[in-house]
Design an enzyme around this catalytic site. Structure first.
Site, PDB file in Angstrom:
ATOM      1  CE  LYS A 111      -4.413  -1.510   1.790  1.00 28.30           C
ATOM      2  NZ  LYS A 111      -5.435  -1.383   2.820  1.00 28.30           N
ATOM      3  CE  LYS A 194      -5.851  -8.226  -1.791  1.00 32.21           C
ATOM      4  NZ  LYS A 194      -5.700  -7.846  -0.379  1.00 32.21           N
ATOM      5  CE  LYS A 197     -13.968  -3.887   0.796  1.00 32.65           C
ATOM      6  NZ  LYS A 197     -12.953  -4.106   1.838  1.00 32.65           N
TER       7      LYS A 197
HETATM    8  P1  TYM Z   1     -10.640  -6.321   3.848  1.00 33.79           P
HETATM    9  O1  TYM Z   1     -11.673  -5.308   4.111  1.00 33.79           O
HETATM   10  O2  TYM Z   1      -9.586  -6.022   2.833  1.00 33.79           O
HETATM   11  O3  TYM Z   1     -11.304  -7.677   3.416  1.00 33.79           O
HETATM   12  C1  TYM Z   1     -12.347  -8.291   4.171  1.00 33.79           C
HETATM   13  C2  TYM Z   1     -12.218  -9.795   4.114  1.00 33.79           C
HETATM   14  O4  TYM Z   1     -12.241 -10.243   2.760  1.00 33.79           O
HETATM   15  C3  TYM Z   1     -11.090 -11.046   2.489  1.00 33.79           C
HETATM   16  N1  TYM Z   1     -10.659 -10.785   1.111  1.00 33.79           N
HETATM   17  C4  TYM Z   1     -10.505 -11.740   0.181  1.00 33.79           C
HETATM   18  N2  TYM Z   1     -10.681 -13.080   0.223  1.00 33.79           N
HETATM   19  C5  TYM Z   1     -10.458 -13.782  -0.920  1.00 33.79           C
HETATM   20  N3  TYM Z   1     -10.059 -13.187  -2.086  1.00 33.79           N
HETATM   21  C6  TYM Z   1      -9.864 -11.846  -2.167  1.00 33.79           C
HETATM   22  N4  TYM Z   1      -9.500 -11.280  -3.317  1.00 33.79           N
HETATM   23  C7  TYM Z   1     -10.086 -11.059  -0.988  1.00 33.79           C
HETATM   24  N5  TYM Z   1      -9.998  -9.722  -0.722  1.00 33.79           N
HETATM   25  C8  TYM Z   1     -10.355  -9.587   0.569  1.00 33.79           C
HETATM   26  C9  TYM Z   1     -10.044 -10.572   3.489  1.00 33.79           C
HETATM   27  O5  TYM Z   1      -9.062 -11.566   3.718  1.00 33.79           O
HETATM   28  C10 TYM Z   1     -10.880 -10.289   4.714  1.00 33.79           C
HETATM   29  O6  TYM Z   1     -11.119 -11.483   5.435  1.00 33.79           O
HETATM   30  N6  TYM Z   1      -7.505  -5.887   7.725  1.00 33.79           N
HETATM   31  C11 TYM Z   1      -8.758  -6.471   7.292  1.00 33.79           C
HETATM   32  C12 TYM Z   1      -9.958  -6.015   8.103  1.00 33.79           C
HETATM   33  C13 TYM Z   1      -9.827  -6.227   9.569  1.00 33.79           C
HETATM   34  C14 TYM Z   1      -9.922  -7.479  10.255  1.00 33.79           C
HETATM   35  C15 TYM Z   1      -9.793  -7.149  11.643  1.00 33.79           C
HETATM   36  C16 TYM Z   1     -10.110  -8.793   9.846  1.00 33.79           C
HETATM   37  C17 TYM Z   1      -9.648  -5.274  10.511  1.00 33.79           C
HETATM   38  N7  TYM Z   1      -9.612  -5.829  11.756  1.00 33.79           N
HETATM   39  C18 TYM Z   1      -9.806  -8.157  12.616  1.00 33.79           C
HETATM   40  C19 TYM Z   1     -10.141  -9.789  10.827  1.00 33.79           C
HETATM   41  C20 TYM Z   1      -9.994  -9.470  12.191  1.00 33.79           C
HETATM   42  C21 TYM Z   1      -9.004  -6.068   5.841  1.00 33.79           C
HETATM   43  O7  TYM Z   1      -8.458  -5.112   5.349  1.00 33.79           O
HETATM   44  O8  TYM Z   1      -9.947  -6.784   5.219  1.00 33.79           O
END
Ligand code: TYM
Length: 332
Positions: A111, A194, A197
Site C-alpha cells: 500500500k 488479488k 476494492k
Molecule cells: P478487507 O476489508 O480487505 O477484506 C475483508 C475480508 O475479505 C477477504 N478478502 C478476500 N478473500 C479472498 N479473495 C480476495 N481477493 C479477498 N480480498 C479480501 C479478506 O481476507 C478479509 O477477510 N484488515 C482487514 C480487516 C480487519 C480485520 C480485523 C479482519 C480489521 N480488523 C480483525 C479480521 C480481524 C481487511 O483489510 O480486510
C-alpha cells in the site's frame, strides 16, 4: 470456549472476494460459535476517505453482511468507531509490538509502495489496531481470506509478548480460519493480482451490488487465454485466469477445483463463462436485492448497528479493565 471475531473495511463496495473469502464463511460459523463481526471504519481512514462516502460505504458494507445471511439476533454486528475500546487497546499494542515486526508487513509495503515517507502513521500501525480488534474480546478464531494471514501472525506475536512482558496469561493466541475453495480470488483483468476494492478498474471485480447485466458483461470481458479448459489440475499450470474462474465456480457451487474441471474439461471459455454467469447471478442476485431493502430506509440498519456496538462494548469493557490493571493504569 471459542469466540470468533472478523472485520471488513468500508473502503468500497463488497466484492466477490470479500464474500467468498470471508462473509460467506461468517454465515456458516454463526450457528456454532459466538461471533462478532465488525465494519472497521477506523482502519478505512488510514488512507483518505471522503466523509460522506465513508458513511455510505459503512452502511453498504453492513447491509451486505446482513443480506448475505449474518443474523443480528445470533451475532454481534457493529461499527468499529462505535466502540472506543478498540482504539484504547490499540495504543497499548503500539507500545508492545516492535517496529521491525510492522516493517515486515507485506500489505503495508504494497500500500505504501515508493511513497513510504508520505503515508499516514495509521497505515503503518494498522496491524496493531487489527490485533486490538480481536484481542479486546479475547477472540480465539478469526475467519479471513489468505491475505490477512500475516496480520494474524502479528496478532499472535503481540498477544504472546504482552503476556510474557507482564507475566500474566491475559490473551489467547488467535487462530486464522481460512476455509472454502476461494481463499484468494484474483482480479478478472489479471490472474496474478488479488481482486480488490482499491483496483481502479471496476472490470477487475464483481461487486455485491452488480446486477445480472453487469455480472454478465464483466465475466464476458474477463481475461482468459485461447485454449479450452484442461482436464487435469496440472493443465492449469501457467493459466492463472483459468484457475481463478474455476475457483470462483467451485466456491459458488460449494465444490472443488477438481469438480469444476470435471464438469468443464475440453469446453471453451465462452461456454464456461455463460454457466458461470448464471451461477453467480443466482447466488448474488438475492443478496443484492436484500441489501437494497436495508439501504432504502437505513433506520432499521442503524438500529442493528447501535445495538451491536452496545453488546460489543459489554464484552470488551471487562477485558480492557483487566488489561489496564495489568499495565498499571490508575483506574477511575
Ligand atoms: P478487507 O476489508 O480487505 O477484506 C475483508 C475480508 O475479505 C477477504 N478478502 C478476500 N478473500 C479472498 N479473495 C480476495 N481477493 C479477498 N480480498 C479480501 C479478506 O481476507 C478479509 O477477510 N484488515 C482487514 C480487516 C480487519 C480485520 C480485523 C479482519 C480489521 N480488523 C480483525 C479480521 C480481524 C481487511 O483489510 O480486510
Amino acid at each position: 470456549m471459542n469466540r470468533i471475531f472478523s472485520g471488513i473495511q468500508p473502503t468500497g463496495n463488497l466484492h466477490l472476494g470479500n464474500y467468498l473469502g470471508a462473509v460467506r464463511n461468517w454465515v456458516r460459523l454463526q450457528n456454532d460459535f459466538e461471533c462478532l463481526f465488525c465494519v472497521v471504519d477506523l482502519h478505512a481512514i488510514t488512507v483518505w476517505q471522503d466523509p460522506a462516502v465513508l458513511k455510505t460505504h459503512t452502511r453498504e458494507v453492513a447491509a451486505a453482511v446482513l443480506a448475505a445471511g449474518v443474523d443480528p439476533k445470533k451475532n454481534i454486528l457493529f461499527v468499529q468507531s462505535q466502540n472506543p475500546d478498540h482504539a484504547q487497546l490499540a495504543w497499548i499494542f503500539n507500545c508492545v509490538a516492535r517496529m521491525g515486526w510492522l516493517n515486515r508487513m507485506t500489505q503495508f509495503k504494497e500500500k505504501a509502495g515508493k511513497n513510504r515517507e508520505n503515508v499516514s502513521v495509521g497505515l503503518f500501525a494498522y496491524p496493531n489496531l487489527m490485533s486490538a480488534d480481536i484481542l479486546v474480546y479475547k477472540a480465539t478464531h478469526v475467519p479471513v481470506g489468505e491475505d490477512q494471514k500475516q496480520h494474524l501472525e502479528l496478532a499472535r506475536d503481540t498477544a504472546q509478548k504482552f503476556n510474557s512482558d507482564y507475566g500474566r496469561e491475559v490473551f489467547p493466541l488467535p487462530e486464522p480460519v481460512i476455509m472454502g475453495a476461494a481463499t484468494r480470488i484474483m482480479s478478472l483483468r489479471d490472474g496474478t493480482k488479488k481482486m480488490s476494492k482499491s483496483d481502479e478498474s471496476d472490470y477487475s471485480r464483481i461487486n455485491m451490488t452488480d446486477d445480472a447485466d453487469a455480472i454478465a458483461l464483466k465475466l464476458r470481458k474477463a481475461k482468459t487465454d485461447p485454449l479450452p479448459l484442461p482436464d487435469s489440475l496440472d493443465g492449469l499450470a501457467g493459466r492463472p485466469e483459468a484457475a481463478n474462474l474455476l475457483d470462483v465456480w467451485a466456491a459458488l457451487s460449494d465444490g472443488t477445483r477438481q469438480a469444476a474441471l470435471d464438469r468443464f474439461a475440453g469446453r471453451t471459455f465462452s461456454e464456461f463463462k455463460k454457466e458461470l454467469t448464471e451461477l453467480a447471478v443466482s447466488v448474488l442476485g438475492p443478496i443484492g436485492s436484500e441489501m437494497q431493502r436495508y439501504l432504502a430506509d437505513p433506520t432499521e440498519l442503524d438500529g442493528i448497528l447501535k445495538a451491536g456496538a452496545t453488546a460489543a462494548r459489554a464484552l470488551s469493557a471487562p477485558v480492557l479493565a483487566e488489561v489496564e490493571e495489568v499495565v498499571g493504569f490508575l483506574r477511575a
